[in-house]
Scaffold this active site. Structure first.
Site, PDB file in Angstrom:
ATOM      1  N   SER A 165       0.737  -1.199   0.199  1.00 13.26           N
ATOM      2  CA  SER A 165       0.029  -0.010  -0.188  1.00 13.26           C
ATOM      3  C   SER A 165       0.866   1.213  -0.191  1.00 13.26           C
ATOM      4  CB  SER A 165      -0.889  -0.080   1.205  1.00 13.26           C
ATOM      5  OG  SER A 165      -2.097   0.970   1.121  1.00 13.26           O
ATOM      6  N   ASP A 223      -8.674  -4.358  -6.202  1.00 13.11           N
ATOM      7  CA  ASP A 223      -8.130  -3.667  -5.165  1.00 13.11           C
ATOM      8  C   ASP A 223      -8.999  -2.480  -4.663  1.00 13.11           C
ATOM      9  OD1 ASP A 223      -6.761  -2.329  -3.187  1.00 13.11           O
ATOM     10  OD2 ASP A 223      -5.169  -3.525  -3.793  1.00 13.11           O
ATOM     11  N   HIS A 234      -7.274  -5.948  -0.983  1.00 16.15           N
ATOM     12  CA  HIS A 234      -6.099  -5.272  -0.870  1.00 16.15           C
ATOM     13  C   HIS A 234      -4.669  -5.953  -0.199  1.00 16.15           C
ATOM     14  CE1 HIS A 234      -3.757  -1.460  -0.547  1.00 16.15           C
ATOM     15  NE2 HIS A 234      -3.842  -1.265   0.815  1.00 16.15           N
TER      16      HIS A 234
END
Length: 490
Positions: free
Chosen positions: A202, A431, A458
């Site tokens: 991320s 995602d 994710h």
């Protein structure tokens, strides 16, 4: 090569010991004292301001699970889970079992770090007390009238002022990714690694891409999973994320519709309205959670967003929405607490304060009223399940960054990393938080490989998918990459 003036930081020795004193949450305390994982921790000293290396210093928390095959040890694998604001120490401790039986655990020290201002690193970014954050969550401002906008603006200004008072403007000015990557290079050296092997999830992919741009010759290998598009401004990124969460919500609604007990009914095309019918009344009438607290509209939507990060939480989300039909908010509040970093003892980690502080110095502030109002319209159109039913205001209060006390230290741009070794970017088709295209863009900019995962979640590496893990482990250990961009599915 050691940058001039930083010799004492690059040459420092780390004093590894017990991790118990580094815990900042209930989760940390359980993970860090688990004797089966054999973890140790240390503090790294770095300059507060790299332009003044002789000035004030701060410390970063590090956690290590040592390689189990010392004879074949390659070096350290540094990991960051994203946020910004999430603890890399906690992430490494959580991943210890996932690497225990593969070559990563055998040949790498797994090292997690809390970036400056986060978690166990000192000083920590702090803006609100635990009591103030609880009060803010229940005092939910969903009012686009002039008086509602004025109230929201005052709250945002107050928040920014408290961040400056309780953290210091000097710390806030130097908490961004520009400085985190410099810390990362000091860390690499202190760990004894000539080149960096890095795993970023991320926002951790943004750390990785900025490091690659600043220190391309110091990179050995990088996996960047759940990519942030470094060229997007904050408005475009938030709109893309809103669309991603709507896509995940639609997937959840289709899954839920097949169940006898689906809180949103059996017709996925009506799920958005069914959801809004459930949560919009919370704006005026929060419901009891059973523990003396009340679930607000903001808490309910936060809980939903938390659940949309992974299909593993869809069952819990449906249960929470079924409870809400009975005017019970316990399950949804539990998920909102997880997202906000609130422990069972009522204490918050600083994940949300750190998130805001880093975002505000990583991105130019947006003060143009027309642009702010357009962003509101675009986000509402992109994610109708999050439409709070309020008309678009005549003026927009912006966000905390609009009133931030220090300037930004970064600008959105595509990285240029000449001489960078081949990297591996992992991007998931559905995602919700970091849309697939961001991974495509980042892989292209870095000249790396793109691993596509066809799923709704994710991030994906080291989460149980053999296809992804095989590609990733082979790359990190042996620097082996497929001849073409690979694809994996559940």
């Amino acid at each position: 090569m050691v940058p001039a003036g930083l010799e004492r930081f690059y040459g420092q020795q780390l004093g590894w010991g017990s991790c118990e004193a580094y815990a900042t949450s209930d989760t940390d305390r359980k993970l860090y004292t688990d004797k089966s994982t054999r973890l140790d921790c240390a503090r790294l000293v770095v300059p507060l301001d790299y332009a003044k290396p002789e000035g004030k210093t701060i410390t970063l928390g590090l956690l290590r699970r040592k390689a189990t095959d010392a004879g074949r040890r390659i070096g350290s694998l540094l990991v960051n889970p994203g946020g910004p604001g999430a603890s890399g120490m906690e992430a490494a401790a959580s991943l210890a079992s996932a690497v225990a039986n593969n070559d990563l655990g055998k040949q790498f020290d797994l090292v997690g770090f809390d970036p400056r201002g986060i978690g166990a690193s000192e000083p920590a970014v702090r803006c609100l007390t635990d009591q103030e954050r609880d009060a803010q969550r229940i005092d939910d401002i969903e009012d686009s009238s002039p008086s509602g906008v004025a109230k929201d603006e005052e709250r945002l200004k107050d928040y920014a002022n408290k961040c400056a008072q309780r953290t210091s403007t000097e710390m806030l000015a130097n908490v961004g990714t520009r400085d985190v990557v410099k810390d990362l290079d000091v860390m690499r050296s202190a760990l004894g690694d000539k080149k960096l092997t890095y795993l970023g999830f991320s926002y951790g992919t943004f750390i990785g891409s900025v490091y690659a741009e600043q220190f391309p010759a110091n990179v050995r290998a990088m996996i960047l999973d759940g990519a942030v598009d470094p060229s997007q401004n904050s408005v475009d990124a938030s709109v893309a994320q809103a669309a991603g969460f709507q896509k995940a919500f639609d997937q959840f609604a289709a899954w839920c519709a097949k169940r006898q007990d689906c809180a949103l009914g059996s017709d996925p095309s009506k799920a958005v309205q069914a959801y809004r019918d459930l949560v919009l009344p919370l704006i005026k009438n929060p419901v009891d959670t059973g523990d003396g607290r009340k679930l607000s509209y903001g808490d309910a939507t936060t809980a939903t967003i938390q659940a949309l990060y992974t299909e593993d939480l869809w069952e819990m989300l449906n249960s929470g929405l079924v409870q809400l039909k009975r005017q019970i908010g316990l399950t949804l509040m539990t998920m909102a607490d997880l997202y906000d970093g609130r422990g069972q003892d009522g204490k918050y980690t600083n994940v949300q304060d750190a998130f805001t502080a880093i975002q505000c110095v990583d991105n130019p502030r947006q003060t143009d009223q027309a642009a702010l109002l357009e962003a509101t319209r675009r986000s509402t159109a992109a994610a109708p399940f999050l439409d709070n039913g309020q008309p678009v205001p005549s003026e927009a209060p912006g966000d905390a960054c609009t009133y931030w006390p220090v300037p930004n230290t970064s600008q959105p741009h595509l990285p240029k990393a000449d001489g960078l070794p081949r990297t591996l970017v992992v991007s998931t088709t559905n995602d919700p938080a970091t849309p697939y295209q961001a991974g495509v863009n980042l892989a292209k900019a870095l000249g790396g490989f793109l691993l596509t995962y066809q799923s709704t979640q994710h991030t994906a590496f080291l989460q149980g998918n053999d296809c992804i893990d095989q590609v990733g482990v082979q790359y990190l250990v042996g620097l082996q990459l497929p001849s073409a961009d690979p694809r994996c599915s559940p």
